[in-house]
Write an enzyme that holds these catalytic residues in place. Structure first.
Site: not given
Ligand code: NOJ
Length: 728
Positions: A257-261
């Site tokens: 995932s992207d950061w906290e996505s």
């Protein structure tokens, strides 16, 4: 995955408890220079699969030791870092690297970056970013490889190959990550993280192409985008992540995932809470969660409820373990910095300088004022806020490079010119944003007292990059006023721009005699620019993105559709020419802006040289070819100038009639050639009919019989053309 790796993965999986599996699916942020006890504890418990943002090799080795020796199953870590355009040696920003149109240069830059990062224990970079973007307001255009799917695919694959080497397990190879999947570059209004609405046909024909190329090239991982794509956040988009990426493309690498996505899907309004977000992400097939903890907090419960199956989890964990085996981490999880050449060594700096030389694009050269001639120049006035700013020339996404290693334009010019030429340095403005004119007078005096005037202006590093979008993309602050003031000295002005995006420079271009676009050129920007200004090297960069005249033209890109009413010189009317009381239908009735026309300031692919390249005699091997055959397209290129120089020869095609409308021009090939003065070379591009296909209304990739136009030239404005036909 080889059979033996598959067997090892299966064996390991069979020994793992659910919490250990979820651990592998979790990527935690490092302590940035120390190892927090909670992290060490989680590692001992087998609850961490990957750490990002730790580049102290001793700490990385200690983390690996804890995982390997103190956790039950001894599974080593993936160590992630944003190595975007260099590690210690900083190369031009990716958009600048794209301006080289040189896959070898891009690959070499990535290989050097991988080597320097691997020496610190990093084994995974979150690059290349291969989002197609046609909006220079978007700050992350700096990180992109430009507007064109073909160029972006070629260079994106080169970067993947540079990072990953021939074999991921070799010393100095690190896993690459194709990001951000997908549509992130189409953020509405160029505002970061914003919604992207892209019809499937355009998604496939434009935005997905570089990702498919990266997948085919064996990129080890993908990253899901932050954005909402057509109403469904990419991170929970089952059609994108499962149907397309896994089933249609058969991609079996890791998706992070992207950061906290994942948890942000709740902020999007797509899920009610973190548990719902974890469910959607697992269902889409996001193997690893970056930074947030929804997998750790909720996957077990989701399984207990029967919403997620063990098989789903095993498939995801298997992909992560496979990457760890492929990287050779089970054989040797530790990094011995002694096995690596020193960062910033001479060969790395030379490569960074060459990349910067090739990335600079000469956009104007009135009266051929460039190159400056050392022998008839006694003094140079060097003016502008970016002429001696070691940090600002590095650009966005520099975590590990240091400003103290930068060589600025001031230093580069002094080094090149020695004692024979005096450099009168007067910045005029202390920064690109400065609003005081206090320094203007001294700058004007320097210009008056010197034989040549070089101004270095543009954007500071922070003005582009993630979350750093701009609505006004003019030269910031009062830099244009400084140009006006210096112009009063009556000397020709050479302007060098350092920036993370195309700026709107229509007025500025009028005011200067030469314009060299240097992007943010990295550690060795200064010597590269000095060599270009004084003709040690000839500029050879070409624009990887269209330059608008005004921001209101955005999006403006070369491979647009024709529309039913295309604008032309004949139909385009300028506001100032319209008579008072003009009737509504008197204005050409075609696709243009009354105040900006229909042309960009500089087209995609454009870039001047100290050579003078002429394109003549385009021919094709056939008038008509059958589906499945190839055609050769030839043209002669002559360097009619007095300087030896490199030129990027470009091939464009148009499919005149198709099941879905096709762009007016599409890049299909390019080649960098070197020609001495007077030299002539015949170039041949070979195209297979498969390369002339597209996704049709049914979303099938097809090449349709019919008429094609083909151009060879030095930019997307190429006028030398021929035609051919494809038959059944
Ligand atoms: C967020 C960015 O969108 C992504 O590109 C980057 O790799 C991660 N943060 C990690 O820093």
């Amino acid at each position: 995955m080889g059979d033996s790796t598959a067997a090892k993965v299966a064996d390991l999986l069979s020994q793992m408890g659910l919490d250990e599996k979820i651990g592998q699916m979790s990527q935690l942020n490092g302590g940035g220079g120390h190892l927090p006890e909670y992290l060490a504890e989680a590692m001992r418990a087998g609850q961490v699969g990957s750490v990002l943002n730790e580049v102290d090799v001793e700490i990385v080795n200690e983390m690996q030791r804890i995982c390997v020796q103190e956790s039950r199953l001894g599974i080593p870590l993936l160590i992630g870092r944003d190595v975007i355009h260099g590690f210690k040696t900083i190369f031009p920003i990716p958009l600048g690297q794209a301006a080289t149109w040189d896959p070898e240069t891009v690959k070499q830059g990535a290989a050097i970056s991988a080597m320097e990062a691997a020496a610190k224990g990093v084994n995974w970079t979150f690059a290349p970013m291969i989002d197609i973007t046609r909006d220079p307001r978007w700050g992350r255009i700096a990180e992109s490889l430009g507007e064109d799917p073909y160029l972006c695919s070629q260079l994106g694959v080169a970067m993947v190959n540079g990072f990953q080497g021939d074999d991921l397990s070799e010393t100095g190879s690190i896993a690459a990550c194709a990001k951000h999947f997908a549509g992130y570059g189409a953020a509405e209004g160029g505002r970061d993280y914003n919604t992207a609405n892209i019809p499937e046909n355009e998604l496939r024909n434009v935005h997905l192409r570089p990702f498919k190329a990266a997948a085919d090239a064996g990129v080890a991982s993908f990253m899901s985008a932050f954005c909402d794509l057509n109403g469904v956040p990419a991170t929970g988009n089952r059609w994108l992540m499962d149907q397309l990426l896994r089933k249609e493309w058969q991609y079996d690498g890791v998706v992070v995932s992207d950061w906290e996505s994942i948890v942000e899907m709740t902020v999007h309004g797509f899920t009610a809470d973190d548990e719902g977000a974890a469910y959607e992400a697992v269902s889409a097939g996001i193997d690893m969660e970056m930074a947030s903890s929804s997998y750790r907090d909720h996957v077990e419960n989701l399984m207990a409820q029967g919403k997620i199956s063990l098989q789903q989890i095993d498939t995801m964990v298997a992909r992560i373990l496979t990457l760890k085996f492929d990287l050779g981490l089970f054989d040797n999880p530790y990094t011995d910095p002694g096995h690596f050449s020193a960062p910033l060594n001479r060969s790395h700096l030379t490569a960074a300088k060459e990349a910067a030389v090739k990335s600079c694009v000469l956009l104007k050269n009135e009266q051929r004022i460039l190159p400056l001639n050392k022998s008839d120049t006694n003094s140079v006035a060097l003016i502008g806020p970016l002429a001696d700013q070691p940090y600002e020339q590095l650009g966005t996404w520099v975590f590990d490079g240091k400003a103290k290693h930068s060589v600025t334009v001031l230093e580069g010019l002094k080094e090149l010119l020695g004692s024979e030429v005096t450099v009168n340095f007067e910045p005029g403005l202390v920064s690109a944003r400065e609003t005081s004119r206090d320094g203007f007078a001294a700058a004007v005096t320097a210009a008056e007292e010197s034989d040549a005037v070089v101004m270095v202006m543009g954007e500071e590093s922070f003005m582009s990059g993630e979350a750093h979008s701009r609505a006004n993309i003019d030269l910031p602050g009062i830099q244009e006023q400084l140009i006006d003031a210096v112009a009063a000295a009556g000397k020709p002005i050479v302007l060098v721009i350092m920036a993370g995006r195309p700026l709107t420079l229509e007025r500025v271009v009028e005011k200067v005699d030469a314009l060299l676009y240097a992007w943010h050129p990295g550690t060795m920007g200064g010597p590269a620019i000095a060599d270009l200004l004084f003709g040690v090297e000839s500029p050879s960069g070409k624009l990887p993105v269209t330059f608008p005249r005004m921001v209101g033209q955005v999006p403006i890109y070369y491979s647009h559709k024709n529309t039913g009413r295309p604008a032309s010189e004949e139909t385009c009317v300028r506001m100032e020419d319209v008579p008072l009381g003009a009737p509504q239908t008197s204005l050409g009735m075609s696709s243009f802006h009354l105040d900006a026309g229909f042309k960009p300031l500089f087209p995609f692919g454009f870039g001047l040289s100290y050579g003078r390249f002429q394109y003549v005699k385009i021919t094709t091997s056939h008038h008509s070819i059958a589906l499945g055959e190839t055609i050769d397209i030839f043209a002669d290129i002559i360097n009619a100038g007095a300087h030896p120089a490199e030129e990027v020869v470009q091939l464009y095609v148009r499919d005149l009639v198709a099941n879905v409308t096709r762009p007016v021009k599409e890049l299909k090939g390019f080649r960098r050639i070197f020609l001495k003065p007077g030299e002539r070379q015949r170039i041949c591009f070979t195209l297979h009919t498969d390369e002339l296909g597209f996704f049709n209304r049914e979303m099938n990739y097809v090449t349709e019989p019919g008429q094609f136009h083909v151009w060879i030239g030095g930019s997307s404005d190429a006028s030398l053309w021929a035609e051919f036909e494809i038959h059944e």
